[in-house]
Design a protein around this motif. Structure first.
Motif, mmCIF file in Angstrom:
data_model
loop_
_atom_site.group_PDB
_atom_site.id
_atom_site.type_symbol
_atom_site.label_atom_id
_atom_site.label_comp_id
_atom_site.label_asym_id
_atom_site.label_seq_id
_atom_site.Cartn_x
_atom_site.Cartn_y
_atom_site.Cartn_z
ATOM 1 N N LEU A 134 0.849 -1.174 0.000
ATOM 2 C CA LEU A 134 0.000 0.000 0.000
ATOM 3 C C LEU A 134 0.891 1.232 0.000
ATOM 4 C CD1 LEU A 134 -1.930 -2.280 1.068
ATOM 5 C CD2 LEU A 134 -3.171 -0.460 2.255
ATOM 6 N N THR A 135 0.343 2.334 -0.482
ATOM 7 C CA THR A 135 1.103 3.576 -0.521
ATOM 8 C C THR A 135 0.220 4.716 -0.054
ATOM 9 O OG1 THR A 135 2.450 5.017 -1.922
ATOM 10 C CG2 THR A 135 0.467 4.083 -2.914
ATOM 11 N N SER A 136 0.884 5.771 0.420
ATOM 12 C CA SER A 136 0.173 6.970 0.856
ATOM 13 C C SER A 136 0.317 8.024 -0.223
ATOM 14 C CB SER A 136 0.760 7.495 2.178
ATOM 15 O OG SER A 136 0.580 6.553 3.199
ATOM 16 N N ILE A 137 -0.809 8.674 -0.570
ATOM 17 C CA ILE A 137 -0.795 9.712 -1.597
ATOM 18 C C ILE A 137 -1.601 10.904 -1.099
ATOM 19 C CG2 ILE A 137 -0.516 8.073 -3.503
ATOM 20 C CD1 ILE A 137 -3.496 8.292 -4.019
ATOM 21 N N ALA A 138 -1.325 12.061 -1.684
ATOM 22 C CA ALA A 138 -2.061 13.284 -1.390
ATOM 23 C C ALA A 138 -2.680 13.774 -2.679
ATOM 24 C CB ALA A 138 -1.133 14.343 -0.804
ATOM 25 N N ALA A 139 -4.012 13.968 -2.627
ATOM 26 C CA ALA A 139 -4.732 14.394 -3.829
ATOM 27 C C ALA A 139 -5.986 15.123 -3.400
ATOM 28 C CB ALA A 139 -5.073 13.196 -4.710
ATOM 29 N N GLY A 140 -6.302 16.204 -4.148
ATOM 30 C CA GLY A 140 -7.529 16.927 -3.852
ATOM 31 C C GLY A 140 -7.568 17.524 -2.462
ATOM 32 N N GLY A 141 -6.422 17.815 -1.892
ATOM 33 C CA GLY A 141 -6.395 18.397 -0.549
ATOM 34 C C GLY A 141 -6.588 17.378 0.558
ATOM 35 N N HIS A 142 -6.572 16.093 0.224
ATOM 36 C CA HIS A 142 -6.745 15.047 1.241
ATOM 37 C C HIS A 142 -5.614 14.027 1.113
ATOM 38 C CE1 HIS A 142 -10.724 16.589 2.278
ATOM 39 N NE2 HIS A 142 -11.005 16.639 0.957
ATOM 40 N N HIS A 143 -5.548 13.178 2.121
ATOM 41 C CA HIS A 143 -4.542 12.123 2.125
ATOM 42 C C HIS A 143 -5.241 10.771 2.081
ATOM 43 C CE1 HIS A 143 -2.360 15.594 3.789
ATOM 44 N NE2 HIS A 143 -1.247 15.014 3.302
ATOM 45 N N TYR A 144 -4.674 9.872 1.244
ATOM 46 C CA TYR A 144 -5.308 8.572 1.008
ATOM 47 C C TYR A 144 -4.267 7.467 1.180
ATOM 48 C CZ TYR A 144 -8.913 11.399 -1.262
ATOM 49 O OH TYR A 144 -9.883 12.321 -1.535
ATOM 50 N N ARG A 145 -4.805 6.318 1.555
ATOM 51 C CA ARG A 145 -4.039 5.088 1.474
ATOM 52 C C ARG A 145 -4.577 4.337 0.268
ATOM 53 N NH1 ARG A 145 0.602 3.976 3.557
ATOM 54 N NH2 ARG A 145 0.066 1.825 4.132
ATOM 55 N N ALA A 146 -3.686 3.935 -0.643
ATOM 56 C CA ALA A 146 -4.113 3.367 -1.926
ATOM 57 C C ALA A 146 -3.486 2.001 -2.145
ATOM 58 C CB ALA A 146 -3.735 4.301 -3.078
ATOM 59 N N ALA A 147 -4.285 1.122 -2.800
ATOM 60 C CA ALA A 147 -3.806 -0.204 -3.198
ATOM 61 C C ALA A 147 -4.187 -0.414 -4.660
ATOM 62 C CB ALA A 147 -4.424 -1.281 -2.319
ATOM 63 N N VAL A 148 -3.347 -1.130 -5.405
ATOM 64 C CA VAL A 148 -3.564 -1.364 -6.837
ATOM 65 C C VAL A 148 -3.846 -2.851 -7.055
ATOM 66 C CG1 VAL A 148 -2.585 -1.220 -9.159
ATOM 67 C CG2 VAL A 148 -2.069 0.555 -7.448
ATOM 68 N N ALA A 149 -4.918 -3.115 -7.799
ATOM 69 C CA ALA A 149 -5.283 -4.497 -8.138
ATOM 70 C C ALA A 149 -5.239 -4.654 -9.652
ATOM 71 C CB ALA A 149 -6.660 -4.833 -7.599
ATOM 72 N N ARG A 150 -4.624 -5.766 -10.082
ATOM 73 C CA ARG A 150 -4.569 -6.042 -11.529
ATOM 74 C C ARG A 150 -5.794 -6.869 -11.902
ATOM 75 N NH1 ARG A 150 0.053 -6.057 -14.652
ATOM 76 N NH2 ARG A 150 1.315 -6.313 -12.770
ATOM 77 N N LEU A 151 -6.598 -6.366 -12.881
ATOM 78 C CA LEU A 151 -7.801 -7.071 -13.311
ATOM 79 C C LEU A 151 -7.455 -8.147 -14.340
ATOM 80 C CD1 LEU A 151 -10.226 -3.998 -13.610
ATOM 81 C CD2 LEU A 151 -9.760 -5.470 -11.636
ATOM 82 N N ASP A 152 -8.491 -8.936 -14.718
ATOM 83 C CA ASP A 152 -8.231 -10.071 -15.622
ATOM 84 C C ASP A 152 -7.746 -9.634 -17.000
ATOM 85 O OD1 ASP A 152 -8.963 -11.702 -13.587
ATOM 86 O OD2 ASP A 152 -11.007 -12.096 -14.335
#
Length: 489
Positions: A134-152
């Motif tokens: 997981l990674t932490s990002i800042a966007a739109g004036g907020h802070h998020y924890r993000a995860a990436v999933a690879r689809l089929d």
């Protein structure tokens, strides 16, 4: 610029505050890190759950587009609850090349600027998807924890969860701990400074006492009332004991100096009288004023006064030697033999005096025989000089309780209590006029006490007017002295 007073109490207070500050900082860092880790872990759990849901079944970008078309067909995009949820939890869809794909409100991807900012914040979505991190990002004036999933179909779905609340909570916790720590440090500084001054008050008393003593007040002592630690109390007791010894030593020194001055004055006075007599007779003789009979009498008086001065000088030298070197050559001495010899000498000098000697059993001590004989000689000289010739004299030597007891008693006129209290003082004479005529100097009994004390003994006097006088001397036996030396450290 005035420097901060570097007193011991201030140093202790500063040290305590610094130690507590370090401890509070360490505790605050641990608390903040633990709280942040725990709360972020809860957020990460939600993000991982969303990612696992995306990769748990067959799902592709086309399937997501059909869901959006279905939602648009049935008006789901107008659902305010869904829209509000989508704003809180953005969802971003990327094609296999990493380009942003349009989505809908239903799956949280209707805010294209926000989605693009999120997509731009992730440099390599493929690597993040493969690693599962997981990674932490800042966007739109907020802070998020993000995860990436690879689809089929190779597309990438980015699921996010905002954790501004976690950051705000940690920030508030930091402020609270900073304020609480500052108040605690201030309280500790006040309490520690007061306690340090209270505990170190005995040291201030020691400084005041030392200053008073340096000004001449030898009777001052460190006050025992202020509380202190065990080390301070030990120092205070040791200092008081040392001051007691110093005061005693100074008093003894002053007393010795006073005795020396008095001794010199008395010696000068005692020598001045015979010298004046000798000088007077010699002047008369030199001027030829005296006739033959008077000249012969004058020469006789000059000889007598010279002999008296010689005896006085000998006694003064004896006292000086005892003061400087009381321990001379020591050897076993039988007091019984000395008593028998002294009794025989007294009978020869005064044949009409009743003399009794009780000295059958040996009474051996370790000492200087010449000095011990001088003790007996001085005591018997007092008997010859100050008692009638028909007064009986008894000499005895015995042993008991590890000591040799030497006793000389007479049946003479005795002494008054006030005279008996000063009999061992130098140059003291109960009857100065008669003693001077008889040739006494007032040093005989002083020599007796000095010799006895030099032999680690004791001398006692028992007398009363009309009851005679008895002098008792106790000296350690030879065996007792050896045992005492062997037992001493």
């Amino acid at each position: 610029m005035k420097r901060f007073p570097r007193s011991l109490s201030n140093r202790l207070s500063v040290t305590n505050v610094v130690i507590l500050a370090v401890g509070l900082v360490a505790a605050a860092c641990a608390s903040l890190f633990g709280t942040y880790t725990l709360l972020v872990g809860e957020v990460d759990s939600t993000v991982r759950q969303d990612r696992d849901t995306l990769v748990s079944g067959p799902l592709s970008a086309d399937a997501l587009h059909r869901v959006c078309q279905f939602a648009d067909a049935f008006g789901a995009s107008d659902d305010k609850g869904i829209a509000r949820s989508a704003k809180d939890e953005p969802f971003v869809l990327l094609d296999p090349a990493g380009e942003l794909q349009p989505t809908c409100v239903l799956i949280g991807g209707d805010n294209e600027p926000l989605s693009r900012e999120i997509a731009d914040s992730i440099d390599d979505p493929g690597a993040l998807a493969d690693s599962g991190d997981l990674t932490s990002i800042a966007a739109g004036g907020h802070h998020y924890r993000a995860a990436v999933a690879r689809l089929d179909d190779g597309s990438y779905a980015i699921s996010t969860t905002r954790y501004d609340g976690v950051r705000n909570a940690v920030r508030k916790l930091f402020v609270m701990e900073a304020v609480f720590g500052a108040l605690l440090l201030l309280l500790l500084a006040v309490v520690s400074s007061h306690a340090a001054r209270r505990r170190l008050r005995p040291l201030e008393d020691m400084v005041e006492t030392a200053s008073a003593i340096s000004e001449g007040d030898l009777s001052r002592r460190v006050d025992t009332s202020p509380p202190g630690g065990s080390e301070v109390e030990q120092l205070r007791d040791a200092l008081n004991a040392m001051l007691q010894q110093v005061e005693g030593a100074m008093a003894s020194r002053e007393e010795a100096a006073a005795r020396q001055r008095q001794f010199l004055a008395d010696a000068s006075h005692e020598l001045r009288t015979p010298l004046a007599t000798v000088l007077g007779y010699l002047q008369l003789y030199d001027k030829g004023i005296l006739d033959d009979d008077e000249a012969e009498r004058a020469l006789s008086r000059v000889g007598a006064e010279a002999e008296r001065m010689s005896r006085l000088v000998d006694e003064l030298l004896a006292l000086a030697r005892l003061d400087q070197h009381p321990a001379r050559d020591r050897a076993p001495v039988d007091l019984a033999a000395l008593v028998r010899d002294a009794a025989a000498d007294l009978r020869a000098q005064q044949p009409h005096r009743p003399v009794t000697a009780d000295a059958g059993a040996p009474a051996v001590v370790v000492g200087d025989e010449a000095q011990l004989r001088q003790v007996l000689g001085n005591l018997l000289a007092n008997v010859r000089t100050h008692t009638p010739e028909d007064a009986a004299c008894t000499l005895s030597a015995a042993t008991g309780d590890g000591a040799a007891v030497l006793r000389i008693a007479d049946t003479g006129p005795g002494m008054r209590p006030e005279d008996a209290a000063r009999i061992f003082d130098r140059f003291f004479r109960a009857d100065p006029g008669r003693a001077r005529v008889a040739g006494g100097s007032g040093l005989g009994m002083s020599i007796v006490r000095a010799v006895v004390e030099a032999h680690d003994g004791e001398v006692a006097l028992d007398t009363a007017p009309g009851a005679g006088m008895a002098v008792t001397i106790r000296l350690p036996l030879a065996g007792a002295q050896v045992d005492a030396r062997a037992g001493s450290p």
